[in-house]
Write a protein that holds these residues in place. Structure first.
Motif, mmCIF file in Angstrom:
data_model
loop_
_atom_site.group_PDB
_atom_site.id
_atom_site.type_symbol
_atom_site.label_atom_id
_atom_site.label_comp_id
_atom_site.label_asym_id
_atom_site.label_seq_id
_atom_site.Cartn_x
_atom_site.Cartn_y
_atom_site.Cartn_z
ATOM 1 N N TYR A 1 35.163 30.113 14.105
ATOM 2 C CA TYR A 1 35.007 29.703 15.501
ATOM 3 C C TYR A 1 36.233 28.914 15.955
ATOM 4 O O TYR A 1 36.759 28.084 15.235
ATOM 5 N N GLY A 2 36.670 29.172 17.194
ATOM 6 C CA GLY A 2 37.806 28.453 17.747
ATOM 7 C C GLY A 2 39.119 29.182 17.634
ATOM 8 O O GLY A 2 40.149 28.675 18.083
ATOM 9 N N HIS A 3 39.100 30.373 17.042
ATOM 10 C CA HIS A 3 40.347 31.132 16.902
ATOM 11 C C HIS A 3 40.641 32.025 18.112
ATOM 12 O O HIS A 3 41.801 32.174 18.498
ATOM 13 N N SER A 4 39.615 32.663 18.689
ATOM 14 C CA SER A 4 39.894 33.639 19.742
ATOM 15 C C SER A 4 38.782 33.702 20.768
ATOM 16 O O SER A 4 37.697 33.118 20.599
ATOM 17 N N GLU A 5 39.041 34.446 21.852
ATOM 18 C CA GLU A 5 38.065 34.607 22.922
ATOM 19 C C GLU A 5 36.875 35.463 22.512
ATOM 20 O O GLU A 5 35.923 35.593 23.290
ATOM 21 N N MET A 6 36.894 36.012 21.308
ATOM 22 C CA MET A 6 35.706 36.695 20.815
ATOM 23 C C MET A 6 34.525 35.732 20.757
ATOM 24 O O MET A 6 33.365 36.154 20.826
ATOM 25 N N ASP A 7 34.797 34.435 20.647
ATOM 26 C CA ASP A 7 33.735 33.434 20.696
ATOM 27 C C ASP A 7 32.940 33.540 21.997
ATOM 28 O O ASP A 7 31.712 33.390 22.008
ATOM 29 N N GLU A 8 33.655 33.777 23.105
ATOM 30 C CA GLU A 8 32.994 33.831 24.410
ATOM 31 C C GLU A 8 32.120 35.078 24.544
ATOM 32 O O GLU A 8 31.037 35.028 25.141
ATOM 33 N N TYR A 9 32.595 36.188 23.989
ATOM 34 C CA TYR A 9 31.785 37.415 24.008
ATOM 35 C C TYR A 9 30.504 37.209 23.190
ATOM 36 O O TYR A 9 29.418 37.629 23.589
ATOM 37 N N TRP B 1 43.917 35.454 21.407
ATOM 38 C CA TRP B 1 43.833 34.345 20.454
ATOM 39 C C TRP B 1 44.067 33.046 21.213
ATOM 40 O O TRP B 1 44.861 32.993 22.157
ATOM 41 N N TYR B 2 43.395 32.004 20.780
ATOM 42 C CA TYR B 2 43.609 30.699 21.384
ATOM 43 C C TYR B 2 44.917 30.091 20.878
ATOM 44 O O TYR B 2 45.407 30.414 19.797
ATOM 45 N N GLU B 3 45.460 29.193 21.699
ATOM 46 C CA GLU B 3 46.621 28.425 21.263
ATOM 47 C C GLU B 3 46.264 27.657 19.992
ATOM 48 O O GLU B 3 45.173 27.101 19.873
ATOM 49 N N GLY B 4 47.188 27.653 19.048
ATOM 50 C CA GLY B 4 46.961 26.945 17.797
ATOM 51 C C GLY B 4 46.448 27.817 16.677
ATOM 52 O O GLY B 4 46.468 27.402 15.516
ATOM 53 N N SER B 5 45.978 29.029 17.002
ATOM 54 C CA SER B 5 45.538 29.935 15.939
ATOM 55 C C SER B 5 46.757 30.518 15.243
ATOM 56 O O SER B 5 47.714 30.945 15.891
ATOM 57 N N GLU B 6 46.697 30.558 13.925
ATOM 58 C CA GLU B 6 47.817 31.105 13.151
ATOM 59 C C GLU B 6 47.984 32.604 13.320
ATOM 60 O O GLU B 6 48.978 33.182 12.881
#
Length: 539
Positions: free
Chosen positions: A412-420, A527-532
């Motif tokens: 959780y917190g890596h990408s917008e897939m969280d929102e989906y 991807w969110y900012e800060g994700s590797e």
């Protein structure tokens, strides 16, 4: 004409009011379909589904035939298969690992005290009086200013390291990622880094809590035939684990006698410590080169068919191995007949729904239990352009004693897939949470990780925390029982009369809805900012 009318009907459906869209599913993941496939794939007839065995032949042919029955097209050109060249190494370690120094000499017993393997394609490998050096957590992480290997010429030496990373149980959320395991904490990374440093071998000290599994998992998972993909990367002669008790025994006759090695290792200024001990162990190998298979099937899209959503699940398990309570077949009902059956059940739901704008691919991957080999090979040899691959939805080890209120998102917190996932969960009156056991590194332990590494946003989620009918404590007890008594054991079996699948079905329905939404829009999740993994997507 029939397909065209079907497509027009779909357009009309999606243009309805939002409240109708939120309560009406084009199709449902069928519970009977799911149960039938789990029962079949985890039956003794499939011999534990290990690559390079009769179990693989039965499994991949079964999946091909089932995808064909559903009307899915071959996903790799004209073939349902992607060949994955592998090497099978059957290693027989010496009965003892010998550790010696001026303060004493003792032997560790194979399986009871240590395991030893190798990825070197050689009939004879080993360590012969290799100098032992304690290297903390075995991490080189410039972004954290951390180097556990600094100041030592590692040629002719064997590193001894701890599992996980310094943030674990530190109480400091700024130390690495606090309690959440980073990739530096994974055993795979530790072997890779030791090889890059030029060491001859690496010994990981087992500890149940930071490893997140007991010695029984080490014993079953690091013995017998192992599969690798040939690589030009540096390799260790010996990759080993020793038990915590054996480590204490070793430190008692070393230069570190009486020192708190765990506290020392958590200090940023730690430097490797020669133990004034030597280690000897040998491995005799039988080498076999062969080809395993990923199974790939496709539902083509309409006007955006070049863009693909990938559903993945690994089909493999451990085959026939060490007998426990008289049972030697590692059926892998939860891990991962559940996910493989889920692919087929979701494919069926898509086929019963209206055509999608984007294409939907289903990939049943090989070699996950041997180190994510099938997905690693796919990442290096992608069938579908990663830049046009919208997302990966990975399914692995679905299990629950009933329908779950939560949707736990690993990573959780890596990408917008969280929102989906959140939107789909709300439709089921559920809530989402980050993985409450992020310290166990589950994000790095399933195939979505290799899709993420090449920049494809990935979702790996299931209900795991709180049930609609069972409370948090009951769910924890259920999960703990599986981890202790069934995970990677022959007891991971399917019993149709007692196995509860309603929660698994609910999770699969959610994952189906996420893919359905993605398949009918033109947006690419970011991807969110800060994700590797963000940089890989942008390259």
């Amino acid at each position: 004409m029939k397909n065209y009318l079907k497509f027009l009907a779909f357009i009309l459906f999606t243009s309805c009011a939002d409240d109708k869209k939120n309560t009406t599913d084009p199709a449902e993941v069928n519970l009977t379909t799911l149960g039938n496939h789990i029962e079949r794939l985890s039956s003794d007839a499939f011999l534990g589904r290990k690559p390079f065995t009769e179990g693989e032949v039965k499994t991949v042919n079964y999946l091909k035939e089932e995808f064909e029955k559903l009307g899915l097209l071959p996903g790799n050109g004209n073939s349902y298969f992607q060949n994955v060249p592998m090497v099978e190494i059957t290693g027989t370690p010496s009965e003892n690992m010998v550790i010696s120094g001026k303060n004493g000499k003792f032997q560790l017993d194979v399986l009871k005290d240590f395991v030893a393997t190798t990825n070197k394609i050689s009939t004879n490998v080993g360590l012969d009086n290799s100098d032992l050096v304690f290297a903390g957590y075995g991490i080189v992480a410039p972004e954290y200013g951390w180097n556990d290997y600094e100041g030592i010429d590692w040629k002719g030496k064997t590193a001894v390291v701890l599992i996980n990373d310094p943030g674990f149980k530190s109480g400091d959320s700024t130390l690495f990622k606090g309690n959440e395991m980073t990739y530096y904490g994974r055993w795979t990374y530790k072997y890779e880094e030791a090889a890059r440093q030029g060491a001859d071998g690496l010994i990981i000290i087992h500890d149940t809590e930071p490893a997140s599994y007991g010695w029984n998992v080490i014993e079953s998972g690091w013995t017998g035939a192992r599969l690798i993909i040939e690589s030009d990367l540096p390799l260790l002669d010996v990759e080993s684990w020793i038990s915590g008790d054996s480590a204490e025994k070793m430190f008692d006759v070393s230069t570190m006698k009486g020192l708190d090695y765990k506290t020392l290792s958590s200090n940023k200024d730690f430097k490797p410590i020669p133990l004034d001990l030597k280690v000897s162990v040998s491995i005799q190998n039988k080498i076999k080169k062969d080809v395993s298979k990923n199974v790939v099937a496709l539902i083509p899209g309409t006007d955006r068919k070049g863009e693909v959503i990938i559903y993945s699940a690994h089909w493999d398990h451990f085959g026939v191995g060490k007998a426990i309570d008289g049972d030697s077949i590692y059926n892998g009902a939860v891990d991962n007949a559940s996910g493989t059956a889920g692919l087929l059940a979701i494919a069926e739901a898509f086929q019963k729904s209206n055509p999608t704008n984007r294409s939907i691919a289903f990939i049943a991957l090989t070699g996950e239990e041997q180190g994510l080999l099938g997905s690693s090979y796919y990442a290096e040899n992608p069938i579908f352009d990663p830049k046009k691959t919208v997302a990966n939805i990975n399914i692995d080890a679905l299990d629950s004693p009933g329908k779950m209120k939560d949707l736990t998102i690993t990573g959780y917190g890596h990408s917008e897939m969280d929102e989906y996932a959140k939107a789909a969960a709300m439709e089921q009156n559920r809530y989402i949470i980050p993985d409450p056991e992020a310290e166990k590194g589950y994000f790095f332990r399933s195939d979505h990780f290799n899709f993420a590494k090449i920049g494809i946003p990935a979702l790996y989620a299931s209900g795991a925390y709180e049930g609609f009918e069972k409370n948090i404590e009951e769910i924890k007890a259920y999960n703990d029982y599986y981890r202790i008594h069934k995970y990677h054991q022959p007891s991971d079996e399917y019993h149709p009369e007692t196995t509860e699948l309603s929660g698994v079905q609910l999770d699969l329905q959610l994952l189906f809805k996420v893919g359905l939404k993605l398949s009918n829009e033109d947006y690419f999740p970011k991807w969110y900012e800060g994700s590797e993994f963000k940089a890989a997507r942008e390259q």
